[in-house]
Design a protein around this motif. Sequence first.
Motif, PDB file in Angstrom:
ATOM      1  N   TYR A 156       0.805  -1.504  -0.157  1.00 45.68           N
ATOM      2  CA  TYR A 156       0.079   0.736   0.330  1.00 45.68           C
ATOM      3  C   TYR A 156       0.329   1.425   0.316  1.00 45.68           C
ATOM      4  CZ  TYR A 156      -3.515  -3.334   0.925  1.00 45.68           C
ATOM      5  OH  TYR A 156      -4.821  -4.021   1.257  1.00 45.68           O
ATOM      6  N   LEU A 157       0.247   2.056  -1.050  1.00 45.46           N
ATOM      7  CA  LEU A 157       1.198   3.800  -1.136  1.00 45.46           C
ATOM      8  C   LEU A 157       0.306   4.486  -0.386  1.00 45.46           C
ATOM      9  CD1 LEU A 157       2.805   3.342  -4.345  1.00 45.46           C
ATOM     10  CD2 LEU A 157       3.180   1.938  -2.302  1.00 45.46           C
ATOM     11  N   ASN A 158       0.957   5.341   0.864  1.00 51.36           N
ATOM     12  CA  ASN A 158      -0.032   6.125   1.388  1.00 51.36           C
ATOM     13  C   ASN A 158       0.587   7.496   1.744  1.00 51.36           C
ATOM     14  OD1 ASN A 158      -2.651   5.084   1.734  1.00 51.36           O
ATOM     15  ND2 ASN A 158      -1.436   3.376   3.236  1.00 51.36           N
ATOM     16  N   GLY A 159       1.635   8.241   0.866  1.00 45.91           N
ATOM     17  CA  GLY A 159       2.872   8.642   1.649  1.00 45.91           C
ATOM     18  C   GLY A 159       2.659  10.483   0.566  1.00 45.91           C
ATOM     19  N   ASN A 160       3.476  11.517   0.495  1.00 41.76           N
ATOM     20  CA  ASN A 160       3.218  12.660   0.075  1.00 41.76           C
ATOM     21  C   ASN A 160       3.957  12.735  -1.240  1.00 41.76           C
ATOM     22  OD1 ASN A 160       1.563  13.682   2.251  1.00 41.76           O
ATOM     23  ND2 ASN A 160       3.079  13.918   3.323  1.00 41.76           N
ATOM     24  N   PHE A 161       4.555  11.810  -2.099  1.00 44.89           N
ATOM     25  CA  PHE A 161       4.861  11.925  -2.550  1.00 44.89           C
ATOM     26  C   PHE A 161       4.262  10.878  -3.989  1.00 44.89           C
ATOM     27  CE2 PHE A 161       7.918  13.192  -0.476  1.00 44.89           C
ATOM     28  CZ  PHE A 161       9.217  14.127  -1.595  1.00 44.89           C
ATOM     29  N   TRP A 162       4.325  10.745  -5.333  1.00 44.57           N
ATOM     30  CA  TRP A 162       3.488   9.955  -6.193  1.00 44.57           C
ATOM     31  C   TRP A 162       4.484   9.787  -7.365  1.00 44.57           C
ATOM     32  CZ3 TRP A 162       2.376  14.623  -4.092  1.00 44.57           C
ATOM     33  CH2 TRP A 162       0.969  15.117  -3.585  1.00 44.57           C
ATOM     34  N   LEU A 163       3.864   8.634  -7.757  1.00 47.00           N
ATOM     35  CA  LEU A 163       4.534   8.195  -9.092  1.00 47.00           C
ATOM     36  C   LEU A 163       3.829   9.023  -9.981  1.00 47.00           C
ATOM     37  CD1 LEU A 163       4.975   4.357  -9.092  1.00 47.00           C
ATOM     38  CD2 LEU A 163       6.522   6.117  -9.524  1.00 47.00           C
ATOM     39  N   ASP A 164       4.843   9.775 -11.279  1.00 51.69           N
ATOM     40  CA  ASP A 164       4.758  10.843 -12.230  1.00 51.69           C
ATOM     41  C   ASP A 164       3.657  10.087 -13.347  1.00 51.69           C
ATOM     42  OD1 ASP A 164       4.450  13.278 -14.042  1.00 51.69           O
ATOM     43  OD2 ASP A 164       6.881  13.376 -14.547  1.00 51.69           O
ATOM     44  N   PRO A 165       2.540  11.083 -13.206  1.00 54.01           N
ATOM     45  CA  PRO A 165       1.688  10.489 -13.759  1.00 54.01           C
ATOM     46  C   PRO A 165       2.019  10.300 -16.337  1.00 54.01           C
ATOM     47  CG  PRO A 165       1.281  12.238 -13.431  1.00 54.01           C
ATOM     48  CD  PRO A 165       2.142  11.870 -12.615  1.00 54.01           C
ATOM     49  N   THR A 166       3.170  11.793 -16.011  1.00 56.27           N
ATOM     50  CA  THR A 166       4.079  11.402 -16.936  1.00 56.27           C
ATOM     51  C   THR A 166       5.309  10.489 -17.808  1.00 56.27           C
ATOM     52  OG1 THR A 166       4.768  13.783 -16.668  1.00 56.27           O
ATOM     53  CG2 THR A 166       3.132  14.027 -17.836  1.00 56.27           C
ATOM     54  N   MET A 167       5.130   9.805 -16.605  1.00 57.05           N
ATOM     55  CA  MET A 167       7.363   9.220 -16.907  1.00 57.05           C
ATOM     56  C   MET A 167       6.126   8.324 -17.902  1.00 57.05           C
ATOM     57  SD  MET A 167       8.833   7.118 -14.283  1.00 57.05           S
ATOM     58  CE  MET A 167       7.728   6.265 -12.887  1.00 57.05           C
ATOM     59  N   VAL A 168       7.398   8.042 -18.606  1.00 58.41           N
ATOM     60  CA  VAL A 168       6.709   7.611 -20.077  1.00 58.41           C
ATOM     61  C   VAL A 168       8.186   5.601 -19.860  1.00 58.41           C
ATOM     62  CG1 VAL A 168       6.861   8.797 -21.933  1.00 58.41           C
ATOM     63  CG2 VAL A 168       9.352   8.179 -21.167  1.00 58.41           C
ATOM     64  N   PRO A 169       7.023   4.710 -19.811  1.00 58.61           N
ATOM     65  CA  PRO A 169       7.993   3.239 -19.889  1.00 58.61           C
ATOM     66  C   PRO A 169       9.507   3.072 -20.443  1.00 58.61           C
ATOM     67  CG  PRO A 169       5.995   3.157 -21.157  1.00 58.61           C
ATOM     68  CD  PRO A 169       6.214   4.211 -20.658  1.00 58.61           C
ATOM     69  N   HIS A 170      10.010   4.170 -21.120  1.00 57.96           N
ATOM     70  CA  HIS A 170      11.576   3.572 -20.699  1.00 57.96           C
ATOM     71  C   HIS A 170      12.513   5.362 -20.134  1.00 57.96           C
ATOM     72  CE1 HIS A 170      10.034   6.767 -24.407  1.00 57.96           C
ATOM     73  NE2 HIS A 170      11.191   7.375 -24.405  1.00 57.96           N
ATOM     74  N   SER A 171      11.698   5.676 -19.669  1.00 58.23           N
ATOM     75  CA  SER A 171      11.780   6.764 -18.703  1.00 58.23           C
ATOM     76  C   SER A 171      13.278   6.799 -17.772  1.00 58.23           C
ATOM     77  CB  SER A 171      11.010   7.119 -17.510  1.00 58.23           C
ATOM     78  OG  SER A 171      11.189   6.382 -16.569  1.00 58.23           O
ATOM     79  N   LYS A 172      14.167   7.357 -18.343  1.00 58.00           N
ATOM     80  CA  LYS A 172      15.174   7.293 -17.229  1.00 58.00           C
ATOM     81  C   LYS A 172      15.875   7.666 -15.830  1.00 58.00           C
ATOM     82  CE  LYS A 172      17.466  10.530 -20.523  1.00 58.00           C
ATOM     83  NZ  LYS A 172      18.512  12.564 -19.835  1.00 58.00           N
ATOM     84  N   PHE A 173      13.920   7.577 -15.311  1.00 57.30           N
ATOM     85  CA  PHE A 173      14.261   7.063 -14.213  1.00 57.30           C
ATOM     86  C   PHE A 173      13.887   5.776 -13.557  1.00 57.30           C
ATOM     87  CE2 PHE A 173      11.387   5.601 -10.449  1.00 57.30           C
ATOM     88  CZ  PHE A 173      12.010   6.473  -9.331  1.00 57.30           C
ATOM     89  N   LEU A 174      12.993   4.943 -14.372  1.00 55.63           N
ATOM     90  CA  LEU A 174      12.909   3.345 -14.162  1.00 55.63           C
ATOM     91  C   LEU A 174      14.531   2.958 -14.366  1.00 55.63           C
ATOM     92  CD1 LEU A 174       9.755   3.195 -16.204  1.00 55.63           C
ATOM     93  CD2 LEU A 174      10.108   3.202 -13.369  1.00 55.63           C
ATOM     94  N   HIS A 175      14.841   3.549 -15.473  1.00 51.92           N
ATOM     95  CA  HIS A 175      16.530   2.759 -15.892  1.00 51.92           C
ATOM     96  C   HIS A 175      17.027   2.581 -15.009  1.00 51.92           C
ATOM     97  CE1 HIS A 175      19.746   1.917 -18.150  1.00 51.92           C
ATOM     98  NE2 HIS A 175      20.510   2.719 -18.037  1.00 51.92           N
ATOM     99  N   TYR A 176      17.758   4.035 -13.769  1.00 50.59           N
ATOM    100  CA  TYR A 176      18.095   4.482 -12.642  1.00 50.59           C
ATOM    101  C   TYR A 176      17.737   3.357 -11.735  1.00 50.59           C
ATOM    102  CZ  TYR A 176      21.251   7.076  -9.206  1.00 50.59           C
ATOM    103  OH  TYR A 176      21.580   7.016  -8.166  1.00 50.59           O
TER     104      TYR A 176
END
Length: 379
Positions: free
Chosen positions: A91-111
């Motif tokens: 369950y995720l209940n924090g004050n941060f959220w996954l970016d809804p505009t993040m692409v499936p090949h994003s640099k974040f996911l790679h890192y």
Amino acid sequence: MYLQSIHQILKELESSGWDKFAIRYVRKKMSRSLVSFATKKDLQTWYYSTHFIGSSVYTSMLKKSKLSKKQKLELVLSQLGATVGKDNFLYLNGNFWLDPTMVPHSKFLHYFRFLVQSVFPGKSLKEYSNSHELGDLAQKIHLFRSYIDYNNIRYIRNFWVGETDYDKLLSYEKSILFLRLDYKSNANFHNRHLSNNEFKFPQNMKIQVPYSSRMSEFIINLETGNFVSEWLGYGFLESNVNLSNRTREFNIANTESFNYGTPKGDRKLFLGLNGENHQKLDVKHPNDANCRKNLLKKNNNNYWKAEEMYYKKNDEKQYTGLYVDIVKKGKMDFLAWRSVSEDDKPYFYQEFIKYCRKIYPQKNPGFYIFLKIINENKF
């Protein structure tokens, strides 16, 4: 008000676990951006860019931070408020959220995947989940992958146009230079069927994004052209839909799964990549949420079973499985299969298995080539 608001954002970031190096980076970026004038909208943009996990700003902060790799993984999960419930669901209940505009090949996911591979080397993620030091983190990391899947699906549905999810996925493919969706990995684990029933033919195809070696993947139903996902089984992604237990279980059993490792697919040579980490990080993983785990238990009277492949690797003369992928080359295979009537599909599928066994160890060429050979009376 301007300085006070920036100060408030920075103090909140600091209290959320960022070190001074990440704070220093974002302070400089904000100061340069807002040096002359700051409106409420400007400050709101900066707030979300630092609180949307996967945004370019957040990704740069994560890279600039001097926290250890393990601490960075823990930071992301902590900011999301990740906790495992008694049902073994994350369950995720924090004050941060996954970016809804993040692409499936994003640099974040790679890192993020790089961090996972670095923190969990050698042993399987399942083995790490039983250790004292990394057990809790390993369990959360495994369960977190489904949220990445959810974010990927929402992105494709929300930002691309098409009659079906597959059409939208193809639109996404066309928009990215040099991106060609990958259909080569076997999809038998995404075509599970109830063990009391006979396996007739595949219902779904697997599509992976080749950027960063197939980390993001999607499962598409061959009949509808729409996503198959555990999140549909949970009642998300579509509104005002009452799913039957059969449909609910079907989606949960055959869901997509973000890859922390690097799937080999059908490549014999795997230069520069560690193909074993796919087995260790993605296949040999900690327990799923109970709602999925219970569906796959082999000691159940009627569990969701993955059919064996049509060949046996250690002895190609023995054939024990009835599974062969329909789609290997993309849309042409998808359309070729859909051109066959429902009544004729079982027959054509059995003939397709015979053909693939006949040419083995040559690769399965996909259903389009097979149907073309049939129509030309060459098989």
